[in-house]
Design a protein around this motif. Structure first.
Motif, PDB file in Angstrom:
ATOM      1  N   ASP B 272      24.992   0.246  -6.333  1.00 28.27           N
ATOM      2  CA  ASP B 272      24.756   0.813  -5.000  1.00 28.27           C
ATOM      3  C   ASP B 272      23.495   1.669  -5.016  1.00 28.27           C
ATOM      4  O   ASP B 272      22.591   1.500  -4.183  1.00 28.27           O
ATOM      5  CB  ASP B 272      25.990   1.647  -4.613  1.00 28.27           C
ATOM      6  CG  ASP B 272      25.854   2.239  -3.229  1.00 28.27           C
ATOM      7  OD1 ASP B 272      25.639   1.439  -2.281  1.00 28.27           O
ATOM      8  OD2 ASP B 272      25.926   3.474  -3.090  1.00 28.27           O
ATOM      9  N   GLU B 273      23.424   2.552  -5.986  1.00 31.78           N
ATOM     10  CA  GLU B 273      22.270   3.458  -6.090  1.00 31.78           C
ATOM     11  C   GLU B 273      20.989   2.660  -6.357  1.00 31.78           C
ATOM     12  O   GLU B 273      19.921   2.950  -5.790  1.00 31.78           O
ATOM     13  CB  GLU B 273      22.531   4.450  -7.227  1.00 31.78           C
ATOM     14  CG  GLU B 273      21.650   5.676  -7.182  1.00 31.78           C
ATOM     15  CD  GLU B 273      21.886   6.596  -8.391  1.00 31.78           C
ATOM     16  OE1 GLU B 273      20.963   7.331  -8.746  1.00 31.78           O
ATOM     17  OE2 GLU B 273      22.997   6.525  -8.979  1.00 31.78           O
ATOM     18  N   LYS B 276      19.794   0.912  -3.184  1.00 27.30           N
ATOM     19  CA  LYS B 276      19.217   1.904  -2.262  1.00 27.30           C
ATOM     20  C   LYS B 276      17.813   2.299  -2.713  1.00 27.30           C
ATOM     21  O   LYS B 276      16.905   2.458  -1.902  1.00 27.30           O
ATOM     22  CB  LYS B 276      20.119   3.148  -2.215  1.00 27.30           C
ATOM     23  CG  LYS B 276      21.289   2.988  -1.257  1.00 27.30           C
ATOM     24  CD  LYS B 276      22.170   4.215  -1.295  1.00 27.30           C
ATOM     25  CE  LYS B 276      23.426   3.925  -0.463  1.00 27.30           C
ATOM     26  NZ  LYS B 276      24.504   4.852  -0.801  1.00 27.30           N
TER      27      LYS B 276
END
Lengths: 263, 305
Positions: B272-273, B276
């Motif tokens: 996820d990070e 992003k």
């Protein structure tokens, strides 16, 4: 472990003892024909022409070689001393180190036995073989010489066991040297050198009073053959010195082997 | 009471002259576990094992077995250890039978002091010879490398040790025998034996070990449960983009390979990070791969100090 050591070292023991027996059997077979030809007395006469120092180094100043027993007391024992000395020295340099050169020490180290026990068993087996070699030769010669006119049984047996002193000392020195290295070849050369240098020093020390002190550097002086022939007794000092030297060298070998890196 | 920790290596340092073998290595093995000791050749695995077995002298440090310092002449401790060296060297003049008989003779004296009812050493030997399909009449000098290894395995196992120390035990064994050997180890584990398993074969570790210690350049760099090691969030990310250099610079991660517009790096931030962070760049292709256990080890091996 003790039984295995006896078995492993038996073959070499038989070969070395065999060499000694064959050598002496050959000489004894030759002697009757030499004696009957009347050449022996001439030989004894001829010997008198040699410088006394040289005769002394072969004990020929205190014994003739006109009989087999005479020969044993002179040249014969030089061979016995040298051959048992070489055998003992090789045994001392090899018996512990072989486990390292064959890399079997990694196995022996992991089983529940102490390093002291390893050395003790190997030393005990070596002592048995060295003493057995000397005794077997003694019995063999005793049987062959028993018909000899000048055969003196007591003198013969005292003489016969003297190589034990020099051999045990040479064995313990070689054993000690072997604990300082990992390479059999290296210690093998040093040990053989030790025997011959030791013999050389002993011989030289008998040639002149000026260099008599050299005998203290030679393991062969512990055999003290000259005094055994002349006094018909073994000097207890020689037994004591042998015991002390053997104990000191073996104990240092045990202590050093205990700390040695084995691979 | 039995100690929970069976091997306790404390600050082990070994120098061979000026050359470092292992440095300040501390490690504990719990009773009953199979501990994988893994590292590339020359990392210090064998040095550690040889120091444990007192074959070499420690420059510094202490090794405790079952709570007691293991000194080289402690036959009581030696009795509970089974050791298999990486290279098996035995007495060439003996037959396999002679070698096994010889081995038995060292343990006979302990029979009377056995605390627990254990299977007779001789019976266990027979079992092992059968399982490993070894001909006892062959001479040691005539054995192939694999068969020699089998004898080594029997010697290490037959006295039913509490602690097995194995240095690259499967080298020389064929794949079928390797599986037989793994089964034997699992059987030993069930019996409660602790196994210190040194290897550089990664698949063995995931197959049989509970925990693993990774050694590199003489230093223990990681000790972890095998399961949690494989669950770690390490992924390998391959990105194809005109802005590959900038992406790599932004993430600051370790680049595995870089070729033209394609960059591959080891990633330990969450997916996820990661997404992003790189969303602002134009990306032609992206591939996120889960790291295998093997990748994990390679990652640790190649990591800079």
């Amino acid at each position: 472990m003790f039984k295995r050591e006896l078995k492993v070292n038996l073959k070499n023991f038989i070969i070395w003892t065999g060499i000694l027996l064959i050598l002496f059997a050959a000489v004894f077979l030759m002697y009757p024909s030499l004696i009957s030809s009347g050449q022996m007395d001439e030989l004894d006469d001829m010997m008198e022409m040699f410088p006394p120092e040289l005769l002394k180094s072969f004990n020929m100043d205190i014994s003739g070689i006109s009989t087999p027993f005479g020969w044993i007391k002179t040249e014969g024992f030089v061979f016995v001393l040298l051959i048992t000395g070489v055998y003992s020295s090789i045994l001392g340099s090899n018996i512990l180190l072989k486990e390292e050169s064959d890399k079997t020490i990694e196995y022996l180290n992991c089983v529940p036995v102490t390093r002291k026990q390893i050395v003790a068993d190997k030393v005990l087996v070596s002592v048995i073989y060295i003493v057995a070699m000397v005794l077997i030769l003694g019995v063999f010669n005793c049987v062959l010489l028993s018909g000899d006119d000048d055969f003196d049984k007591k003198q013969f047996w005292l003489l016969s066991i003297t190589p034990i002193f020099s051999s045990l000392t040479l064995f313990s020195i070689s054993l000690l040297i072997s604990t300082f290295t990992h390479k059999t070849k290296k210690v093998f050369g040093v040990s053989l050198g030790l025997v011959f240098v030791s013999y050389f020093l002993n011989t030289i020390s008998e040639l002149s009073d000026k260099v008599e002190f050299l005998k203290y550097l030679s393991a062969f002086s512990l055999a003290d053959i000259r005094n055994v022939i002349t006094d018909r007794r073994i000097n207890p000092v020689m037994i004591l010195v042998t015991a002390v030297l053997f104990t000191i060298f073996t104990v240092i070998a045990v202590i050093h082997y205990d700390r040695k890196e084995l691979v | 009471m039995e100690n929970e920790i069976i091997i306790d290596i404390r600050n082990l340092t070994k120098y061979y002259g000026d050359i470092l073998g292992v440095k300040d290595l501390s490690l504990q093995l719990k009773r009953g576990e199979i501990f994988g000791f893994i590292g590339p050749n020359g990392a210090g695995k064998s040095t550690t094992i040889r120091a444990v077995m007192n074959l070499i002298n420690k420059t510094e440090g202490q090794i405790l077995i079952d709570g007691k310092e293991f000194l080289r002449d402690d036959t009581e401790i030696k009795r509970i250890i089974g050791y298999l060296p990486s290279e098996v060297n035995l007495y060439d003049d003996l037959t396999v039978k002679g070698m096994l008989d010889y081995h038995e003779s060292f343990y006979r004296k302990f029979d009377s002091v056995e605390k627990t009812a254990k299977k007779d050493i001789h019976a266990r030997r027979k079992e092992l010879v059968e399982v490993l399909q070894l001909d006892e009449n062959k001479k040691i000098e005539d054995l192939s490398l694999g068969n020699l290894k089998k004898v080594g395995i029997i010697l290490a196992l037959m006295h039913q040790p509490e602690l097995l120390i194995l240095d690259e035990p499967t080298s020389g064994l064929d794949p079928i025998m390797q599986n037989v050997f793994y089964d034997l180890l699992l059987e030993e584990k069930k019996r409660g034996t602790t196994i210190f398993y040194s290897t550089h074969i990664l698949s063995e570790v995931s197959k049989i070990c509970d925990r693993v210690g990774i050694i590199r350049k003489g230093k223990l760099i990681k000790v972890e449960d095998v399961d949690s090691l494989s669950d770690k969030s390490l992924t390998f990310v391959t990105v194809k983009s005109d802005q590959a250099d900038e992406i790599a610079a932004e993430l600051g991660l370790k680049i595995i390979s870089k070729e033209d517009k394609v960059v591959k790096f080891a990633n330990n931030i969450s997916d996820d990070e990661l997404i992003k962070k790189i969303a602002k760049y134009r990306i032609d292709k992206i591939l996120i791969e889960e790291a295998t256990l093997e990748d994990m080890f390679l990652h640790y091996y190649t990591e800079e100090d």
